[in-house]
Design a protein around this motif. Structure first.
Motif, PDB file in Angstrom:
ATOM      1  N   ALA A  15       0.695  -1.162  -0.085  1.00 27.34           N
ATOM      2  CA  ALA A  15       0.202  -0.485   0.327  1.00 27.34           C
ATOM      3  C   ALA A  15       0.928   1.554   0.003  1.00 27.34           C
ATOM      4  N   ASP A  16       2.196   1.465   0.288  1.00 32.34           N
ATOM      5  CA  ASP A  16       2.886   2.114   0.837  1.00 32.34           C
ATOM      6  C   ASP A  16       4.501   2.515  -0.273  1.00 32.34           C
ATOM      7  N   LEU A  17       4.248   1.532  -1.102  1.00 33.06           N
ATOM      8  CA  LEU A  17       5.349   0.806  -2.422  1.00 33.06           C
ATOM      9  C   LEU A  17       5.678   2.719  -3.570  1.00 33.06           C
ATOM     10  N   LEU A  18       4.626   2.945  -3.798  1.00 36.79           N
ATOM     11  CA  LEU A  18       4.722   3.549  -4.966  1.00 36.79           C
ATOM     12  C   LEU A  18       4.490   5.143  -3.791  1.00 36.79           C
ATOM     13  N   GLN A  19       4.149   5.561  -2.797  1.00 35.74           N
ATOM     14  CA  GLN A  19       4.716   6.470  -2.234  1.00 35.74           C
ATOM     15  C   GLN A  19       5.559   6.713  -2.348  1.00 35.74           C
ATOM     16  N   ASP A  20       6.733   5.971  -1.364  1.00 36.22           N
ATOM     17  CA  ASP A  20       7.579   5.869  -0.641  1.00 36.22           C
ATOM     18  C   ASP A  20       8.703   5.548  -1.658  1.00 36.22           C
TER      19      ASP A  20
END
Length: 143
Positions: A15-20
């Motif tokens: 869930a956080d990968l793209l933003q990270d």
């Protein structure tokens, strides 16, 4: 001028990968440009591979003050630091290359089923850098 490469594993949830990844690239570009660092970041299969080029003291500070303390990755494996005459990725403060079939094929030819750069030796890292520079050159021709 020096070059070093490292591999690491992502700690980001799906869930956080793209933003990270977006944040990592922005932070890298904001830091690298004024510090005259160039490089490439490749991400696939939950693993990072990054090559950085610049002055030795600046690269060492980047590694100790930023990269080694970043909670978005773990199991950092540093490869050989080399003195270089010219930059391989000189046009990019941080070039991002996403998962590519050519890199998947490269890994299979090297005996890896998936992209696991922490398991690479220096010879495989050097071959990967050549592969990444070919991708960069192809993209420049298309631009």
């Amino acid at each position: 001028m020096y070059q070093f490469c490292y591999a690491s594993e992502s700690t980001s949830s799906k869930a956080d990968l793209l933003q990270d990844l977006t944040d990592i690239l922005k932070e890298a570009r904001d830091f690298n440009h004024p510090n005259q660092i160039t490089g490439v970041l490749y991400f696939a299969e939950g693993h990072f591979f990054q090559c950085l080029e610049g002055e030795c003291l600046v690269l060492k500070a980047l590694l100790t003050e930023r990269l080694s303390k970043d909670p978005r990755h773990k199991n950092i494996k540093l490869f050989e630091t080399k003195e270089i005459e010219q930059r391989t990725f000189g046009d990019w403060s941080m070039k991002y290359i996403s998962k590519r079939s050519s890199i998947q094929q490269f890994c299979q030819e090297m005996g890896f089923e998936v992209f696991t750069p922490n398991d690479f030796n220096q010879e495989q890292v050097d071959a990967l850098l050549l592969e990444l520079s070919l991708i960069e050159n192809e993209e420049q021709k298309l631009a």
